[in-house]
Design a protein around this motif. Structure first.
Motif, PDB file in Angstrom:
ATOM      1  N   THR A   1       0.837  -1.180   0.000  1.00 20.59           N
ATOM      2  CA  THR A   1       0.000   0.000   0.000  1.00 20.59           C
ATOM      3  C   THR A   1       0.875   1.233   0.000  1.00 20.59           C
ATOM      4  O   THR A   1       1.774   1.362   0.825  1.00 20.59           O
ATOM      5  CB  THR A   1      -0.907   0.025   1.251  1.00 20.59           C
TER       6      THR A   1
ATOM      7  N   LYS B   1       6.695   6.571   9.904  1.00 14.09           N
ATOM      8  CA  LYS B   1       5.612   6.000   9.108  1.00 14.09           C
ATOM      9  C   LYS B   1       4.746   5.135  10.025  1.00 14.09           C
ATOM     10  O   LYS B   1       5.259   4.332  10.791  1.00 14.09           O
ATOM     11  CB  LYS B   1       6.201   5.143   8.001  1.00 14.09           C
ATOM     12  N   PHE B   2       3.435   5.320   9.929  1.00 19.41           N
ATOM     13  CA  PHE B   2       2.482   4.489  10.662  1.00 19.41           C
ATOM     14  C   PHE B   2       1.751   3.633   9.633  1.00 19.41           C
ATOM     15  O   PHE B   2       1.068   4.168   8.760  1.00 19.41           O
ATOM     16  CB  PHE B   2       1.486   5.358  11.444  1.00 19.41           C
ATOM     17  N   ASP B   3       1.884   2.309   9.738  1.00 16.36           N
ATOM     18  CA  ASP B   3       1.273   1.423   8.753  1.00 16.36           C
ATOM     19  C   ASP B   3       0.038   0.704   9.288  1.00 16.36           C
ATOM     20  O   ASP B   3      -0.444  -0.245   8.686  1.00 16.36           O
ATOM     21  CB  ASP B   3       2.284   0.405   8.242  1.00 16.36           C
ATOM     22  N   ASP B   4      -0.504   1.189  10.394  1.00 13.53           N
ATOM     23  CA  ASP B   4      -1.653   0.529  11.003  1.00 13.53           C
ATOM     24  C   ASP B   4      -2.842   1.469  11.202  1.00 13.53           C
ATOM     25  O   ASP B   4      -3.662   1.273  12.076  1.00 13.53           O
ATOM     26  CB  ASP B   4      -1.252  -0.081  12.345  1.00 13.53           C
TER      27      ASP B   4
ATOM     28  N   ASN C   1      -8.439   2.253   7.643  1.00 14.72           N
ATOM     29  CA  ASN C   1      -8.823   2.865   6.374  1.00 14.72           C
ATOM     30  C   ASN C   1     -10.336   2.992   6.208  1.00 14.72           C
ATOM     31  O   ASN C   1     -10.806   3.471   5.183  1.00 14.72           O
ATOM     32  CB  ASN C   1      -8.232   2.089   5.188  1.00 14.72           C
TER      33      ASN C   1
ATOM     34  N   THR D   1      -6.135  -1.490   6.804  1.00 17.76           N
ATOM     35  CA  THR D   1      -5.260  -0.419   7.274  1.00 17.76           C
ATOM     36  C   THR D   1      -4.623   0.298   6.096  1.00 17.76           C
ATOM     37  O   THR D   1      -4.593  -0.210   4.981  1.00 17.76           O
ATOM     38  CB  THR D   1      -4.138  -0.968   8.179  1.00 17.76           C
ATOM     39  N   LYS D   2      -4.124   1.492   6.378  1.00 23.19           N
ATOM     40  CA  LYS D   2      -3.386   2.261   5.385  1.00 23.19           C
ATOM     41  C   LYS D   2      -2.150   2.836   6.047  1.00 23.19           C
ATOM     42  O   LYS D   2      -1.988   2.766   7.266  1.00 23.19           O
ATOM     43  CB  LYS D   2      -4.256   3.361   4.791  1.00 23.19           C
ATOM     44  N   VAL D   3      -1.278   3.403   5.244  1.00 23.00           N
ATOM     45  CA  VAL D   3      -0.011   3.945   5.720  1.00 23.00           C
ATOM     46  C   VAL D   3      -0.089   5.469   5.705  1.00 23.00           C
ATOM     47  O   VAL D   3      -0.483   6.066   4.709  1.00 23.00           O
ATOM     48  CB  VAL D   3       1.159   3.478   4.819  1.00 23.00           C
TER      49      VAL D   3
ATOM     50  N   GLU E   1       2.530   8.644   6.435  1.00 24.33           N
ATOM     51  CA  GLU E   1       3.948   8.933   6.619  1.00 24.33           C
ATOM     52  C   GLU E   1       4.142  10.426   6.872  1.00 24.33           C
ATOM     53  O   GLU E   1       3.581  11.252   6.166  1.00 24.33           O
ATOM     54  CB  GLU E   1       4.724   8.504   5.370  1.00 24.33           C
TER      55      GLU E   1
ATOM     56  N   ASP F   1      -7.632  10.231  10.881  1.00 19.93           N
ATOM     57  CA  ASP F   1      -6.377   9.477  10.840  1.00 19.93           C
ATOM     58  C   ASP F   1      -5.477   9.869  12.009  1.00 19.93           C
ATOM     59  O   ASP F   1      -4.855   9.021  12.644  1.00 19.93           O
ATOM     60  CB  ASP F   1      -5.639   9.706   9.515  1.00 19.93           C
TER      61      ASP F   1
ATOM     62  N   PRO G   1       1.900   5.017   0.789  1.00 21.12           N
ATOM     63  CA  PRO G   1       1.515   5.919   1.869  1.00 21.12           C
ATOM     64  C   PRO G   1       0.481   6.939   1.393  1.00 21.12           C
ATOM     65  O   PRO G   1       0.520   7.364   0.243  1.00 21.12           O
ATOM     66  CB  PRO G   1       2.828   6.614   2.237  1.00 21.12           C
TER      67      PRO G   1
END
Length: 165
Positions: free
Chosen positions: A19, A56-59, A62, A67-69, A71, A102, A21
């Motif tokens: 995915t 970067k947060f990847d959790d 969405n 989930t989405k990233v 940054e 977010d 960012p």
């Protein structure tokens, strides 16, 4: 004579979907003093990041059960991939615009981590955008992210190396 054999199917790895960012363009910072930043709508807020390399947060949820990233670029983001450049010192920050939902999700999941709890925080909301960051200049100038150069004479138990050692 050589024989060529096909590797077994287990040898091949399946591609994992990556995915990208979410877009969070830099809209201000300590190098943009006096500029005006305005959110596109009330659904957005501004976040200041005082980290050198960003985070970067990847959790981040969405909204569809996945989930989405998200940054946040650091103060030296523009040096990525370059062989030369001038590193900005600590005590600076850049501002990015993100969706409020977010940001709330990030704080809920990571709010007890050092980047949020240090004084001053390394990642913090500046709802007023550039004007608020300018007003908090004293607080931002005190940001210490742990990547600053160390002067050996000022650290207990550390001595400067003598020539020839």
């Amino acid at each position: 004579v050589f024989e060529l054999h096909q590797p077994p199917k287990e040898f091949f790895m399946t591609a994992k979907k990556v995915t990208k960012p979410a877009s969070t363009d830099i809209v201000g910072g300590t190098l943009h003093r006096g500029e005006k930043t305005e959110p596109v709508s009330s659904d957005y807020t501004f976040i200041a990041c005082g980290l050198m390399n960003g985070i970067k947060f990847d959790d981040v949820d969405n909204g569809n059960g996945g989930t989405k990233v998200i940054e946040f670029d650091g103060i030296n983001h523009d040096l990525r991939g370059k062989a030369e450049g001038i590193l900005l010192p600590t005590g600076n920050a850049v501002i990015k615009r993100v969706l409020k939902k977010d940001w709330e999700d990030i704080k809920r999941k990571h709010g007890r981590e050092r980047i949020f709890t240090s004084v001053p925080a390394l990642l913090f909301e500046v709802a007023g955008g550039q004007a608020e960051l300018d007003a908090r200049e004293d607080e931002v100038s005190e940001i210490q992210n742990g990547l600053s150069p160390v002067e050996p004479g000022k650290v207990a138990g550390v001595e400067k190396a003598k020539a020839g050692e």
